[in-house]
Design a protein around this motif. Structure first.
Motif, PDB file in Angstrom:
ATOM      1  N   ARG A 116       0.816  -1.218   0.000  1.00 34.55           N
ATOM      2  CA  ARG A 116       0.000   0.000   0.000  1.00 34.55           C
ATOM      3  C   ARG A 116       0.847   1.264   0.000  1.00 34.55           C
ATOM      4  O   ARG A 116       0.462   2.280  -0.582  1.00 34.55           O
ATOM      5  CB  ARG A 116      -0.918   0.005   1.222  1.00 34.55           C
ATOM      6  N   THR A 117       1.984   1.235   0.684  1.00 28.89           N
ATOM      7  CA  THR A 117       2.790   2.443   0.863  1.00 28.89           C
ATOM      8  C   THR A 117       4.064   2.469   0.030  1.00 28.89           C
ATOM      9  O   THR A 117       4.679   3.525  -0.109  1.00 28.89           O
ATOM     10  CB  THR A 117       3.186   2.584   2.348  1.00 28.89           C
ATOM     11  N   GLN A 118       4.481   1.314  -0.532  1.00 32.04           N
ATOM     12  CA  GLN A 118       5.781   1.270  -1.190  1.00 32.04           C
ATOM     13  C   GLN A 118       5.743   0.882  -2.665  1.00 32.04           C
ATOM     14  O   GLN A 118       6.727   1.096  -3.367  1.00 32.04           O
ATOM     15  CB  GLN A 118       6.702   0.268  -0.461  1.00 32.04           C
ATOM     16  N   VAL A 119       4.648   0.294  -3.106  1.00 33.53           N
ATOM     17  CA  VAL A 119       4.634  -0.296  -4.453  1.00 33.53           C
ATOM     18  C   VAL A 119       3.473   0.266  -5.269  1.00 33.53           C
ATOM     19  O   VAL A 119       2.344   0.371  -4.767  1.00 33.53           O
ATOM     20  CB  VAL A 119       4.535  -1.835  -4.381  1.00 33.53           C
ATOM     21  N   GLU A 120       3.755   0.614  -6.522  1.00 33.16           N
ATOM     22  CA  GLU A 120       2.728   1.003  -7.480  1.00 33.16           C
ATOM     23  C   GLU A 120       2.467  -0.183  -8.403  1.00 33.16           C
ATOM     24  O   GLU A 120       3.319  -0.556  -9.209  1.00 33.16           O
ATOM     25  CB  GLU A 120       3.191   2.210  -8.293  1.00 33.16           C
ATOM     26  N   LEU A 121       1.313  -0.806  -8.255  1.00 34.80           N
ATOM     27  CA  LEU A 121       0.972  -1.981  -9.053  1.00 34.80           C
ATOM     28  C   LEU A 121       0.611  -1.564 -10.475  1.00 34.80           C
ATOM     29  O   LEU A 121      -0.224  -0.676 -10.683  1.00 34.80           O
ATOM     30  CB  LEU A 121      -0.181  -2.751  -8.412  1.00 34.80           C
ATOM     31  N   ILE A 122       1.240  -2.224 -11.456  1.00 32.94           N
ATOM     32  CA  ILE A 122       1.000  -1.929 -12.876  1.00 32.94           C
ATOM     33  C   ILE A 122       0.965  -3.245 -13.642  1.00 32.94           C
ATOM     34  O   ILE A 122       1.252  -4.315 -13.103  1.00 32.94           O
ATOM     35  CB  ILE A 122       2.095  -0.997 -13.456  1.00 32.94           C
ATOM     36  N   GLU A 123       0.646  -3.158 -14.927  1.00 39.20           N
ATOM     37  CA  GLU A 123       0.669  -4.327 -15.797  1.00 39.20           C
ATOM     38  C   GLU A 123       2.083  -4.521 -16.355  1.00 39.20           C
ATOM     39  O   GLU A 123       2.759  -3.546 -16.685  1.00 39.20           O
ATOM     40  CB  GLU A 123      -0.308  -4.154 -16.954  1.00 39.20           C
ATOM     41  N   PRO A 124       2.544  -5.762 -16.467  1.00 39.90           N
ATOM     42  CA  PRO A 124       3.884  -6.002 -17.014  1.00 39.90           C
ATOM     43  C   PRO A 124       3.993  -5.524 -18.455  1.00 39.90           C
ATOM     44  O   PRO A 124       3.069  -5.722 -19.262  1.00 39.90           O
ATOM     45  CB  PRO A 124       4.046  -7.524 -16.923  1.00 39.90           C
ATOM     46  N   THR A 125       5.110  -4.883 -18.783  1.00 41.78           N
ATOM     47  CA  THR A 125       5.352  -4.434 -20.156  1.00 41.78           C
ATOM     48  C   THR A 125       6.109  -5.473 -20.962  1.00 41.78           C
ATOM     49  O   THR A 125       6.053  -5.474 -22.189  1.00 41.78           O
ATOM     50  CB  THR A 125       6.153  -3.127 -20.137  1.00 41.78           C
ATOM     51  N   ASN A 126       6.797  -6.383 -20.268  1.00 42.06           N
ATOM     52  CA  ASN A 126       7.542  -7.444 -20.933  1.00 42.06           C
ATOM     53  C   ASN A 126       6.559  -8.570 -21.300  1.00 42.06           C
ATOM     54  O   ASN A 126       5.928  -9.159 -20.421  1.00 42.06           O
ATOM     55  CB  ASN A 126       8.640  -7.960 -19.999  1.00 42.06           C
TER      56      ASN A 126
END
Length: 770
Positions: A116-126
């Motif tokens: 919640r405080t350290q990671v920005e969840l995104i979709e993999p680009t690879n």
């Protein structure tokens, strides 16, 4: 509940598409499995000479082609702060991301509160990575992808080990049947290690299977909690170059905590029995097996390498010291200004703590400190206290006007602040308010007198009310008891080792003592009502850090002192101390005192520590300033841009061992490169009597001679010539490549490198090659 059999694991189907299944059975003894595992694998593991000096890595690193390679760095402390490994990975991430670009991924556990405080969840680009994660998620796993919000913003793959806990029993059965390592049900940490290891091995196998061309994968595992993944990767013959780094051996930490004569008996321990007695035999087997299965085995210091060679039965291939992200100030001596500012804040606390007994000159007060985990013997707090008692005697018999205040910053169990300590700060604040009130009244009368053109009558400037206010303030400072040693109420006061040792040596902060002790059993915070300072500010305000550790695989505390320009005492049993002894001709001249705890008895070591402290107290203010300048110049030596070369070497060695047809690594002969050393500073004569303790000089009468002999700019320039220029890695992400192409088109192709070098360049000039 439904359990998968070992042969029915989804990752086995993926592996069958890329490599043959391993048919060679492993040994059946848990004690022998870790040492003989290599016979089961087809990949050769030739031993190579250890590389422990920077000069061995100056030519090949820039020519190594990593375009088709991918790096996974795997640790339980990725985006999950547990201990010091978190600091290592976090600070090193920016440098590694610059080297590997889009092909660098950190793998760790999914902890929702941290995400919640350290990671920005995104979709993999690879696309390969996306297919891998989708395949595993559809097979009953839960993997998350995102960016870790730290310097460098590296990609992270977080694995929810709890989501696949239903497979724990079957995976533990497979670990026992294939590797003869049994994990008891009650060890939750080991259970997490099994889940994390199997999921990691599954992930690496699936990634290899989803790749269209045979990939060159490097997997770097940290500590035993990630070790199961190495064992499985080699057991299943995955096309992965593996590295295992131990930051401290499990058995070593447990043995030292038991007050044994550890280093003199390394070859005598019955390892299986010692691990079994401490109920960590299964953990020890995982750690030892991981060390033997890895293509490249590394550890953080020479002293830990000796320990690993005896306890894990494999000599590390490379020493990989821990670094820091060094940030230089634009002003030449800004760190000196920060020292003065934060020292004043510490002095304010001391004024309140010793109210009623402030019979010493704060301008002639030396602040020492020790900080870290509350391991009384391992961290050397016992030796420090004994040395303080002897230092107190020396200062008294020599009629010294120097007062030493020693801070112990070690968290322990408390229930609240000490009332007497809080009262001291309240009294100090009340005195300050009283002084301000009288000053305002005095100033108004002075102003009125000057307005009418008359010199003030001093006798009438302070009236009877002013004297009454001041007398009441003075009476409020009266104190019947001694200033407290501990700032908090301890839950186990009678059994606390520091307080019991203070009672034994009799340092109770009495007026006759020249050494005062303050035990602060909490980590420092700027929000504290008692000592409102962050740890970094507190360190900057002190004069000397004292870390006489008996067991310290590396030692971030003295390294942080060095980066901030604060002298420190370390030992030759700490990784930091060994590293500095190797690379600096006269460490004490640079404010790095190396205590001998390896080849001396406890009493001799204590006498040596007392001598260091006494000589430091004899220095003049100007001599301490000169020493801080020298200490701060060593910060480049601890920058990841220099120490990162060791990790580069480890990764290249692993690639060459795992993929000999595609990569080649020529080991440097360590005997041909003795390692660079900072020479003795130009203003210090090469005399054994001087080099025994801190230079430049130790007599106030020699200040004039010191003025003639010491040239700060000339000495700094000579020091800069003794450390090579940091290597700047070309960015490999698409944005950086586009920017580089644009710069080249405009004729500014070197701008990126120069910008990056300037981030860590010295405030007094750029570092030069040797």
């Amino acid at each position: 509940m439904f359990f998968l059999s070992p042969s029915a694991h989804p990752e086995q189907d993926a592996l069958s598409r890329t490599c043959a299944s391993a048919a060679v059975p492993l040994v059946t003894s848990a004690a022998l499995s870790s040492t003989l595992l290599l016979s089961a694998f087809s990949m050769p593991l030739p031993r190579s000479l250890s590389v422990t000096s920077l000069p061995g890595m100056e030519d090949w690193d820039e020519d190594f082609d990593l375009e088709d390679a991918v790096l996974f760095e795997i640790a339980w402390e990725v985006a999950n702060k547990v201990g010091g490994i978190y600091t290592v990975i976090q600070t090193k991430a920016r440098l590694t991301a610059e080297e590997w670009g889009e092909n660098y991924f950190l793998v760790g556990p999914y902890v929702e509160s941290n995400v919640r405080t350290q990671v920005e969840l995104i979709e993999p680009t690879n696309p390969v990575l996306k297919r891998t994660i989708d395949r595993m998620n559809s097979s009953g796993c839960k993997l998350y992808f995102g960016r870790w919000l730290i310097e460098g913003s590296p990609y992270v793959i977080l694995i929810d080990v709890g989501f696949t806990a239903w497979s724990l029993d079957s995976w533990k059965s497979e670990l026992w049947e294939t590797c003869s390592i049994g994990v008891p049900w009650f060890d939750r940490e080991a259970n997490d290690a099994v889940l994390f290891g199997f999921l990691t091995a599954w992930f690496l196998g699936e990634y290899a299977a989803q790749s269209e061309e045979p990939p060159h994968i490097v997997a770097h595992f940290h500590e035993w909690l990630a070790g199961v993944g190495i064992v499985l990767a080699r057991r299943r013959q995955l096309p992965v170059a593996t590295i295992f780094t131990t930051h401290a051996t499990l058995l070593g930490r447990y043995l030292c905590a038991g007050n044994v004569d550890f280093y003199n008996n390394l070859s005598e321990f019955n390892l299986d029995k010692e691990a079994g007695d401490r109920q960590i035999y299964h953990r020890y087997c995982i750690e030892r097996a991981a060390a033997h299965c890895a293509h490249v085995f590394t550890t953080v210091s020479k002293i830990t390498a000796i320990e690993a060679e005896h306890l894990l039965k494999r000599k590390p291939d490379i020493i990989t010291p821990n670094g820091l992200n060094v940030k230089k100030f634009s002003a030449v001596h800004e760190f000196q200004n920060l020292h003065a500012m934060n020292k004043n804040r510490i002095q304010e606390f001391v004024r309140g703590h010793f109210y009623g007994h402030l019979d010493f000159d704060l301008d002639k007060c030396v602040f020492l400190f020790i900080a870290g985990r509350y391991e009384f013997s391992n961290k050397g707090a016992d030796l420090f206290l004994e040395a303080l008692a002897r230092l107190n005697y020396l200062l008294r018999v020599n009629n010294s006007d120097v007062t030493v205040v020693a801070f112990f910053i070690m968290p322990a169990r408390t229930n609240n602040f000490n009332v007497e300590t809080l009262k001291g700060q309240a009294v100090r604040k009340q005195l300050w308010d009283t002084a301000q009130t009288v000053k305002e009244r005095f100033g108004k009368k002075l102003y009125d007198s000057l307005l009418v053109g008359q010199l003030p009558d001093v006798a009438k400037m302070l009236d009877k009310e002013d004297f009454t206010i001041m007398k009441r303030a003075i009476f409020a400072t009266q104190r019947q008891s001694q200033p407290p040693v501990c700032t908090h109420n301890m839950l186990e006061d009678s059994g606390d080792p520091i307080l019991n040792c203070v009672r034994r040596i009799g340092l109770f902060n009495s007026s006759s003592d020249r050494v005062k002790i303050i035990f602060h059993p909490e980590f420092l915070s700027s929000t504290s009502p008692l000592l409102p300072m962050d740890y970094e500010d507190f360190v900057r305000g002190c004069h000397l850090g004292v870390f006489p550790s008996y067991y310290e695989p590396w030692g971030y505390t003295p390294a942080e002192c060095t980066v901030m320009g604060i002298p420190s005492i370390s030992t030759n049993l700490s990784g930091f101390g060994c590293f500095m002894e190797e690379h600096i001709a006269d460490p004490s001249a640079y404010g790095l005192y190396i205590l001998d705890r390896r080849f001396r008895g406890i009493d001799e070591s204590c006498n040596q520590l007392t001598s260091f402290l006494f000589q430091f107290c004899k220095q003049s203010r100007r001599q301490r300033i000169i020493q801080r300048n020298r200490t701060e110049r060593l910060s480049d030596l601890l920058d990841w841009r220099y120490l990162g070369r060791y990790y580069i070497s480890a990764r290249h060695m692993a690639l060459a061992k795992a993929f000999p047809d595609a990569f080649m690594y020529e080991t440097q002969d360590p005997t041909s490169t003795s390692g660079f050393k900072y020479p003795r500073p130009a203003s210090v004569p090469p005399s054994p009597s001087i080099s025994r303790h801190s230079s430049p000089h130790h007599s106030e009468t020699e200040d004039n001679d010191d003025d003639e002999r010491y040239d700060e700019d000339l000495e700094a320039e000579k020091d800069r010539q003794n450390i090579r220029q940091p290597y700047t890695y070309p960015f490999k992400n698409k944005l950086a490549l586009a920017q580089a192409a644009s710069s080249n088109a405009n004729g500014n192709g070197d701008s990126n490198a120069s910008d990056k070098s300037s981030e860590v360049g010295s405030a007094k000039g750029e570092a030069e090659n040797v």
